[in-house]
Design a protein around this motif. Sequence first.
Motif, PDB file in Angstrom:
ATOM      1  N   VAL A  98       0.839  -1.205   0.000  1.00 43.22           N
ATOM      2  CA  VAL A  98       0.000   0.000   0.000  1.00 43.22           C
ATOM      3  C   VAL A  98       0.871   1.252   0.000  1.00 43.22           C
ATOM      4  CG1 VAL A  98      -1.582   1.362   1.415  1.00 43.22           C
ATOM      5  CG2 VAL A  98      -2.041  -1.060   1.029  1.00 43.22           C
ATOM      6  N   HIS A  99       1.905   1.272   0.829  1.00 43.19           N
ATOM      7  CA  HIS A  99       2.816   2.424   0.866  1.00 43.19           C
ATOM      8  C   HIS A  99       3.487   2.630  -0.487  1.00 43.19           C
ATOM      9  CE1 HIS A  99       3.689   3.598   5.287  1.00 43.19           C
ATOM     10  NE2 HIS A  99       2.418   3.280   5.133  1.00 43.19           N
ATOM     11  N   ALA A 100       3.930   1.557  -1.097  1.00 47.43           N
ATOM     12  CA  ALA A 100       4.617   1.672  -2.388  1.00 47.43           C
ATOM     13  C   ALA A 100       3.666   2.134  -3.477  1.00 47.43           C
ATOM     14  CB  ALA A 100       5.245   0.333  -2.755  1.00 47.43           C
ATOM     15  N   THR A 101       2.409   1.698  -3.426  1.00 42.97           N
ATOM     16  CA  THR A 101       1.427   2.113  -4.436  1.00 42.97           C
ATOM     17  C   THR A 101       1.166   3.609  -4.362  1.00 42.97           C
ATOM     18  OG1 THR A 101       0.384  -0.072  -4.307  1.00 42.97           O
ATOM     19  CG2 THR A 101      -0.886   1.702  -5.327  1.00 42.97           C
ATOM     20  N   ILE A 102       0.988   4.116  -3.166  1.00 41.63           N
ATOM     21  CA  ILE A 102       0.755   5.561  -3.009  1.00 41.63           C
ATOM     22  C   ILE A 102       1.986   6.345  -3.435  1.00 41.63           C
ATOM     23  CG2 ILE A 102       0.342   7.376  -1.312  1.00 41.63           C
ATOM     24  CD1 ILE A 102      -1.474   5.502   0.171  1.00 41.63           C
ATOM     25  N   LEU A 103       3.162   5.842  -3.090  1.00 36.92           N
ATOM     26  CA  LEU A 103       4.388   6.524  -3.518  1.00 36.92           C
ATOM     27  C   LEU A 103       4.499   6.521  -5.035  1.00 36.92           C
ATOM     28  CD1 LEU A 103       7.071   7.893  -2.870  1.00 36.92           C
ATOM     29  CD2 LEU A 103       8.104   5.627  -2.649  1.00 36.92           C
ATOM     30  N   LEU A 104       4.188   5.406  -5.677  1.00 38.97           N
ATOM     31  CA  LEU A 104       4.234   5.345  -7.137  1.00 38.97           C
ATOM     32  C   LEU A 104       3.257   6.343  -7.746  1.00 38.97           C
ATOM     33  CD1 LEU A 104       5.209   4.032  -9.761  1.00 38.97           C
ATOM     34  CD2 LEU A 104       3.456   2.268  -9.442  1.00 38.97           C
TER      35      LEU A 104
END
Length: 1151
Positions: free
Chosen positions: A418-424
Motif C-alpha cells: 500500500v505504501h509503495a502504491t501511493i508513492l508510485l
Amino acid sequence: LLSACRLRGSNPQGDWRILLLFLSVFSLTEASDNLREILQNVAKQRGVSNMRKLGHLNNFIKLLCSVGHSEEKFGFTYEEIIICLRLALLNEAKEVRAAGLRALRYLIRDSTILQKVLRLQVDYLISRCIDIQQSNEVERTQALRLVRKMITVNALLFPSSIVNSLIAVGNDGLQERDRMVRACIAIICELALKNPEVVAQRGGLSTILKNVIDCQLSRINEALITTILHLLNHPHTRQYVRSDVELEQILAPYTDSHYRHNPDTAEGQLKEDREARFLASKMAIVAAFRSWSGIINLCKPGNSGIQSLIGLLCIPNMDVRRGLLEVLYEIFRLPVPVVTQDFIEALFSVDPSRFQDSWRLSDGFVASEAKVILPHRARSRPDLMDNYLALVLSAFINSGLLEGLVEVITSSDDHISVHATILLGDLLHMANTILPHSHSHHLHCLPTLMNMAASFDIPQEKRLRASAAVNCLKRFHERKKRGPKPHSLYLDQVVRKAMAAHQRRDQHLRVQKDIYVIKDTEDALMMNLRDSQILNHKQNLDWNWVLIATILKWPNVNLRNNKDEQMHKFVRRLLYFYKPSSKLFASLELDHSKARQLTVAGCQFIEFLLESDEDGQVYLEDLVRDIEQWLSSSSGLKTDRSLQSNGLLTTLSQHYFLFLGTLSAHPHGVKILEKCSIFQCLLSLCSLKNQDATLKLTVSALDYSRDGLARVILSKILTAATDNCRLYATKHLRVLLRANVEFFSNWGIELLVTQLHDRNKAVSMEALDILDEACEDKANLHALIQMKPALSHLGDKGVLLLLRFLSIPKGFSYLNERGYVNRQLEKWQKEYNLKYVDLIEEQLNEALTTYRKPVDGDNYVRRSNQRLQRPNVYLPVHLYGQLVHDKTGCHLLEAQSVVPDLSYTVRSPMLHNWEGIKQLKAALWALGNIGSSNWGLNLLQEENVVPDIVALAQHCEVLSIRGTCLYVLGLISKTKQGCEVLKQHGWDAVRHSRRQLWPVVPDELERQLPSELSSVPSTLSLNSESTSSRHNSESESTQPSMYILDDEKCEVLELAEELPLYVRPKPQKDRGPFTLLASSGFVRRRLLSSLTLPTKKLRSASDPKSTAGSKGPGEVKPGSSRRTRTVTEPAELSLGQGDTYTPQPLRRTCL
C-alpha cells in the motif's frame, strides 16, 4: 572589590595581598610587579597552596583584562608567561589545571602568541587534559574552550596532537558514556571546515561519518553530514574525501544485510540497534539529497549510491524495503501514509484536505487551512522547489525507481504494498507535472504493471497484487484529478461565494440531476415531506436530513410558490430546531456525527427562506433576532462573560456565524441583518476583550464582495482589535485573495496597505507578504501603485515590493521621476546583488534543512526538529528582472553595460575563495532574472552568455555553482524564446501552466483523443507558450482550479470523470487561438554523466486565456485590442520534432 576581599578573607588560606593589588590604578611598574608575584606563586612547587594558586590564576586574568596584551607593561615576554602558566597544567588539583587552561585562553589573542604556545609544546598538556576522564568535567570543559579559541585565532596552526585526542573521544566516547563526545565531534566538524587537511590526515572524517550513523537527532545528524558535503563542494577540499568510500558509508545500514555498527552489540539488542541505524542513515541520506554535492556524488554514473538504494527494492527484505520507502517519502517531501492494509484509509491519511490541528478555531482556523488548500496566486513565478524536486526525480527515474516500486508492490506484504502504491502514484503525478514531455519514459512502469496484472505466466498472488495496484492507482488518479477541497465549512463558504458564476452553473447541473432522480411533481414533494419524518415527530436527530436537504434544494420550491400548510409546518419545525433559544442545534457538540450535515442543511434553510421573499422574511427575522439576542446575552455585555465560556469552542453554536455569512452574501439578507441589529452587535464586539474566537468567526463568515457594513466590521477588526485578532484578520485577507473574491483590488489592497503601518511587526510583515503575492495579479499591482504606499520602513522586503512597480510603465514612470531607479541601480551593483544571493540561499536552506531564520534580530542559527512538508520557495524580486519587463528598462540596463559586466564575471570566475564564488552566484542570478523576459533574453543573446552558463552547469568544479546555474537556466526557460535557445544547447523545458488541471495532456493529443485520454495520467503537456516582454498575462485573474465544494458527502462525486463541481475547465476547442506563458522547468537530456548534475528545471507557468466569451477578469474576448511585439518572436529558430506546440504571434493583452 572590597566585598570580594572580604569574601576571600573568610578563607584561612586566602591571601589579602593578592586582591589588594587591584585597589589602585595600574601603572606600568605596578602591573609588572603584580604579574611577577602572580607568576612566582603559580610556578612554585612548594609553599603555595592550591587555593592560593587558583586565586593567583584568576587574578592573572583580571590583570590581563585591565592592562591589555603588552609585553612592555608586563615586564615579561610571552614565552616566560607561558612557561609559568603551563606548570599549572601539571598540578594535581583539577581546579588549578582548569584555571591554567582558562588563563591560556585569555592570553592567546593572535597567531603570534599561539605559535609560541605550540613551540613550547603546551598542546600535549592540553591533549592530556582532554584525555583524562576522572570526574573532571570542569577541566575538560576549559580545555575544549581553549581548543575552540585556538581554532578561532588560526585554524591552520592547529596541532595534530589535540586532533588525535578529539578523534579518540569521538570514536569511543559513546561506548564509554563520555559526556564530552558531542562537544568533541562539534569541534572536529568546525576544524574540518577551516583546516580539513589536519582532520583528514588523522582520520577525523571517518569519525564524523561514524557518528552520523550513531546520531538519531535530526539537527545534529544534519550538521555532521553537511560537514562532509561542504568539503565535497569545492575542488580544493574534495581531495580529502575518499571517492566512493566516505559518503557511501551512510548507506551501509541499508546496503549491508549483515551490518553491525558496534561489534560488541549483544544479540538481544541487534533489532533495536538496527532500527536506530536505519533512522540515522535515513536522516543522513535525506540531508545528502538536500545539497548539490550530495546529489552529484550519490548519482554519479556507474555503481553510485542511488543505484545501490534502488537495487535493494528488488531484494525481498521487508525491513529494508520499509525503511527505503520512508527515505523516498522524505526525499520527495511527501506525507507518509499510516500503516494499514486498507488503501483507501492510507490514501485518506495523506489527503491535504484532511483536518489538521492547526486548523482549529483556537489556532490558525480558516487562514491556516486556506494556505494549504487554496493555490498560491503565482502562475509563472518560478518555485525553486520544483527545480530541486525535478532534478532529484529525474535522477531516481533514470536509475529505475519506478520499476523497483512495481516490484515492491507485487512482492511485498500488504502494508508495504500500500505504501509503495501511493508513492508510485505520487511520483507519477509529480513527473507528469514537473518533468518535460521528452522525459516521459517514466511511463514504462505502467505497461509493466498492466502486463503483470493480465499475465497468467506469473504466480497468482503476484498477479492479484498487480491488478489491485492498477485499481488503486486509478482511484489515486481520480483523487488527484479532483484536487483538494476545503474541510472547513467556513472556507467552503468563502470559496462558494467567491465563485458565484460557477456556483450558478453547478446549481443548474444539480437541478438536472435531481429531476432525473426524482420527478419534479407536487406529489413527489409531498412524499418526501412525509418520508423525512419532520411532520410526524419532534425527535430532530431522527429526521431524514438527506431528504430535508433535498426538499430545501428542490427547484422552484419555496414559500412563495407553495402555500400548503404542510410546507409552513415544515419550515416552523426547522426554525424551532435552529433557533438558539431552543438549545437543540446550538447544544450539539462539534464532533457529533451529523454536525456537518445539520449545518449544511441550516445554510440551505437560510437560502430557502431568502428565495421565499416576503413569505420567508417573517421566519428569517424571527431566527435572526433570536441569534442577535444570543450574541448579546452570551458575549457581551458583561466583562466577565464571553462566547468562549458559553460553548462556542466546542458546540455547533459557532456555526450560527455561517448562517449570518449566508445572509450577508444576499442583498435581501443584508437588509434583514441591518434591521435586526446584527451588524451593530458585531461592531460592539470588536471593542470588547476576550472575544478572539468570536471575531475570528465573524471575519471568516461575512461576505465582503459588496461595499457595506461587512467591510466596515472587517476594517474595524483590522485596526482596533487585539494583536491576535488583527493578525488573523490580516491573514484572512490572503484567504480572500486566493479565493479570488470579486473586485479585491478595489478594496482589499487598501486594507493591506493600512496594515503595513500596524504597531505589531508581525501584522505589518504578514501584510507585506500578502501584498507580494497579490501583486502577481496586474490589477492588484495597479491598485497598489495608485495608492503610492510608504514601504521604506519595512526594510529590504519593502524595497523588493517597491521594485515590483517597475514591471509596468505606470510604476516605472512613478519611481523614475523621483530618481529612485538610478539610485537602486547603484545600490544593486554595489551590494544588493550579493544580498540577493544570501536571501535566496537562506530561503532554500529553510525549506530544505532544519535551519530556521533568526527572529527579532537574533544572531544565532535556529534549528527545528521538524522538516517542513513541501514548502514553496518562490523566486524573490530582482531589480533587473523587473526592469526587463519593459523596453525602457532594458535600454537603461543596456546603457549602463550591466549585461557585459555580469557576463565577464561568468566567463572569468574567481573560484579559489568564497567571495569570488558569491560574486559569481550574484552575476548568475542577475543574468537569470534578466533572461526571464524576451526583452532581456535578447540582451543575453547579444552578449552570447547563455552557452557560458550552460558550460558552468555541466562542468563547474564548485558543485553549488552547478545548482545555481540550474535555477538560472530555469529562469531563462520562462519564455518560449528562452526554451528554444536552451533547446539548441540540449536542454528541454516544461511548457505548461502551473494552474493546469492534472493530468497534463499535450494539446495535439487532446484534439485527437479527447475522451480516451480523459482519465489516463500518462502524458505531460508541452504547450510551448510564449509570452510578451512585459508578461501581462502572468498576472491575469483566473479561477482557482484545485479545490472542490462539499455541500454533500464526499462520495457524491461518484463519477470518476467529474471535476470539481464549481470549477470546470473550458472546452478544449476554446484554448487554441491564444497562447500561454511558457513554464520555467527544464531537464537536461543527458543526465548523470561524470559528476554532471542530472538537471531539471521548474516550470513556472501562467493561466490559459479562454475564448469562451466570458467577461471575467482572466478572459479575453476574441475581438479585443492587442499589441504585437514581433521583436520577441524567435522567427529564426526552427522547431524540433519533439515540439508539440504551434508557433503563434506573441501577444500582450492590454489591461
